[in-house]
Design a protein around this motif. Structure first.
Motif, PDB file in Angstrom:
ATOM      1  N   SER A   1      13.471  12.312   2.006  1.00 38.67           N
ATOM      2  CA  SER A   1      14.680  12.954   1.373  1.00 38.67           C
ATOM      3  C   SER A   1      14.404  14.363   2.057  1.00 38.67           C
ATOM      4  CB  SER A   1      14.285  13.347  -0.184  1.00 38.67           C
ATOM      5  OG  SER A   1      15.105  14.261  -0.592  1.00 38.67           O
ATOM      6  N   GLN A   2      15.509  15.287   2.325  1.00 40.54           N
ATOM      7  CA  GLN A   2      15.611  16.602   2.521  1.00 40.54           C
ATOM      8  C   GLN A   2      14.904  17.545   1.710  1.00 40.54           C
ATOM      9  OE1 GLN A   2      19.638  17.560   3.869  1.00 40.54           O
ATOM     10  NE2 GLN A   2      19.684  15.836   5.401  1.00 40.54           N
ATOM     11  N   LYS A   3      14.604  17.227   0.482  1.00 40.46           N
ATOM     12  CA  LYS A   3      13.881  18.025  -0.395  1.00 40.46           C
ATOM     13  C   LYS A   3      12.520  18.149  -0.299  1.00 40.46           C
ATOM     14  CE  LYS A   3      16.050  20.009  -2.866  1.00 40.46           C
ATOM     15  NZ  LYS A   3      16.688  21.354  -2.770  1.00 40.46           N
ATOM     16  N   VAL A   4      11.877  17.219   0.573  1.00 36.82           N
ATOM     17  CA  VAL A   4      10.425  17.170   0.786  1.00 36.82           C
ATOM     18  C   VAL A   4      10.016  18.513   1.090  1.00 36.82           C
ATOM     19  CG1 VAL A   4       8.614  16.210   1.980  1.00 36.82           C
ATOM     20  CG2 VAL A   4      10.321  14.673   0.888  1.00 36.82           C
ATOM     21  N   PRO A   5      10.623  19.185   2.347  1.00 38.14           N
ATOM     22  CA  PRO A   5       9.849  20.528   2.618  1.00 38.14           C
ATOM     23  C   PRO A   5      10.141  21.634   1.459  1.00 38.14           C
ATOM     24  CG  PRO A   5      11.361  19.721   4.455  1.00 38.14           C
ATOM     25  CD  PRO A   5      11.605  18.772   3.160  1.00 38.14           C
ATOM     26  N   ASP A   6      11.035  21.631   0.615  1.00 37.52           N
ATOM     27  CA  ASP A   6      11.284  22.374  -0.608  1.00 37.52           C
ATOM     28  C   ASP A   6      10.272  22.347  -1.467  1.00 37.52           C
ATOM     29  OD1 ASP A   6      13.454  23.762   0.629  1.00 37.52           O
ATOM     30  OD2 ASP A   6      14.790  22.354  -0.112  1.00 37.52           O
ATOM     31  N   ALA A   7      10.061  20.999  -1.607  1.00 40.07           N
ATOM     32  CA  ALA A   7       8.845  20.624  -2.635  1.00 40.07           C
ATOM     33  C   ALA A   7       7.516  20.969  -1.934  1.00 40.07           C
ATOM     34  CB  ALA A   7       8.927  18.922  -2.633  1.00 40.07           C
ATOM     35  N   LEU A   8       7.100  20.860  -0.947  1.00 45.84           N
ATOM     36  CA  LEU A   8       6.204  21.411  -0.551  1.00 45.84           C
ATOM     37  C   LEU A   8       5.800  22.846  -0.622  1.00 45.84           C
ATOM     38  CD1 LEU A   8       5.729  19.334   2.755  1.00 45.84           C
ATOM     39  CD2 LEU A   8       4.050  19.055   0.803  1.00 45.84           C
ATOM     40  N   LEU A   9       7.150  23.765  -0.431  1.00 45.26           N
ATOM     41  CA  LEU A   9       6.997  24.992  -0.510  1.00 45.26           C
ATOM     42  C   LEU A   9       6.748  25.317  -1.931  1.00 45.26           C
ATOM     43  CD1 LEU A   9       7.437  27.704   0.750  1.00 45.26           C
ATOM     44  CD2 LEU A   9       9.962  27.856   0.458  1.00 45.26           C
ATOM     45  N   ASN A  10       7.069  24.651  -2.948  1.00 39.27           N
ATOM     46  CA  ASN A  10       7.152  24.997  -4.192  1.00 39.27           C
ATOM     47  C   ASN A  10       5.717  24.820  -4.611  1.00 39.27           C
ATOM     48  OD1 ASN A  10       7.295  23.636  -7.447  1.00 39.27           O
ATOM     49  ND2 ASN A  10       8.630  25.485  -7.094  1.00 39.27           N
ATOM     50  N   ILE A  11       5.121  23.510  -4.152  1.00 35.33           N
ATOM     51  CA  ILE A  11       3.451  23.308  -4.387  1.00 35.33           C
ATOM     52  C   ILE A  11       2.694  24.394  -3.744  1.00 35.33           C
ATOM     53  CG2 ILE A  11       1.810  21.784  -3.717  1.00 35.33           C
ATOM     54  CD1 ILE A  11       3.701  19.263  -3.684  1.00 35.33           C
ATOM     55  N   ALA A  12       2.997  25.220  -2.677  1.00 33.33           N
ATOM     56  CA  ALA A  12       2.150  26.176  -2.260  1.00 33.33           C
ATOM     57  C   ALA A  12       2.421  27.203  -3.066  1.00 33.33           C
ATOM     58  CB  ALA A  12       2.703  26.489  -0.915  1.00 33.33           C
ATOM     59  N   THR A  13       3.514  27.640  -3.430  1.00 37.33           N
ATOM     60  CA  THR A  13       3.617  28.677  -4.549  1.00 37.33           C
ATOM     61  C   THR A  13       3.258  28.619  -5.883  1.00 37.33           C
ATOM     62  OG1 THR A  13       5.984  28.979  -3.236  1.00 37.33           O
ATOM     63  CG2 THR A  13       5.415  30.246  -5.365  1.00 37.33           C
TER      64      THR A  13
END
Length: 295
Positions: free
Chosen positions: A245-257
């Motif tokens: 999914s294209q939302k995977v990078p956004d999910a990783l960013l949310n995890i880091a935050t």
């Protein structure tokens, strides 16, 4: 003898003022020492009070500063959510425009192919009589009943065979309504209701193209509630269930935050570096580089 007594008397009378002066000086010194001690005590008390007031003011300033920092964090989280919503709406609008263009283009092609097939002589080749040099055979009279032309409004979907049910179309409109309702709850700040609605959507439509986004918003809503552990779990579920999914990078960013908010700066940095390495061209990677630059 009398002379000696007289001399002694005179000497004693002369010594009396000196002795009295000596006693007066000692009393004055004692009073001065006592006054100095009281002044020193008062000065110490004043210094202690000033130090206490400074400490109180400093602590109060730190409390106010901490409250302001927390308010700023909350505002940033809310703004980040609004940006994500606007980005998603823009992507959906662009997708609808593309779908509309493709639909119109396909309809035009069908109309053009239908008009070309119905044109007289469009698909007629040279007759055998003409190839043999014989006079052309007259065409048979047209039948009074002509077959109906295909309608442009007729759907081009598959036709079900007799006695067999046709394919069931997915409830795309229902999916969109359910997703939009959950997203409206998120926009309104009802994060608990939004989490429940998005979770119900993922359970009801696990194969929907909107399912990865719904799972992402679950984690984002939990982040807005400052439930950082649950947000990390939700985003990792997205990555595991929808790795393409294209939302995977956004999910990783949310995890880091979330990791950073929990005080685990080292894990947050590793997650950001992994995001940049795996998805270097994504918008999330750009944000990750900016965050690494200021840390």
């Amino acid at each position: 003898m009398r002379g000696a007594v007289a001399v002694l008397s005179i000497a004693w009378l002369l010594a009396l003022p000196a002795r009295a002066a000596l006693f007066d000086d000692e009393e004055a010194r004692k009073r001065i020492d006592a006054t100095n001690q009281r002044l020193a005590q008062v000065q110490r008390q004043l210094e202690d009070r000033i130090a206490a007031l400074e400490s109180q003011l400093k602590n109060q300033g730190l409390v106010e500063l901490f409250g302001q920092v927390e308010q700023i964090k909350s505002d940033v989280a809310r703004l980040r959510g609004q940006i994500e919503v606007l980005t998603y709406e823009q992507e959906q609008a662009q997708k609808r425009q593309r779908d509309l263009y493709i639909d119109l283009d396909s309809r035009l092609r069908k109309l053009e192919s239908g008009s070309a097939a119905s044109a007289p002589g469009a698909a007629t080749g040279p007759s055998p009589s003409a190839s043999l040099g014989l006079p052309p055979t007259p065409a048979p009279p047209a039948s009074p009943v002509s077959a109906p032309a295909p309608s442009a409004a007729t759907p081009a979907g598959p036709v079900a065979a007799p006695g067999r049910p046709g394919p069931v179309a997915p409830d795309i409109a229902g999916e969109q309504r359910a997703y939009d309702a959950a997203l409206d709850q998120f926009k309104a700040g009802s994060f608990g209701a939004a989490i429940a609605s998005f979770a119900s959507f993922v359970k009801s439509y696990p194969k929907s193209p909107l399912a990865p986004s719904a799972q992402y918003w679950i984690g984002n809503a939990q982040f807005a509630q400052k439930d950082y552990r649950a947000a990390i779990v939700a985003q990792r579920q997205l990555i595991a269930a929808y790795p393409e999914s294209q939302k995977v990078p956004d999910a990783l960013l949310n995890i880091a935050t979330s990791q950073f908010e929990m005080g685990d700066g080292a894990a947050s940095r590793r997650t950001l570096e992994g995001l940049i390495a795996k998805y270097p061209q994504s918008d999330a990677a750009t944000k990750a580089r900016q965050r690494l630059a200021i840390r």
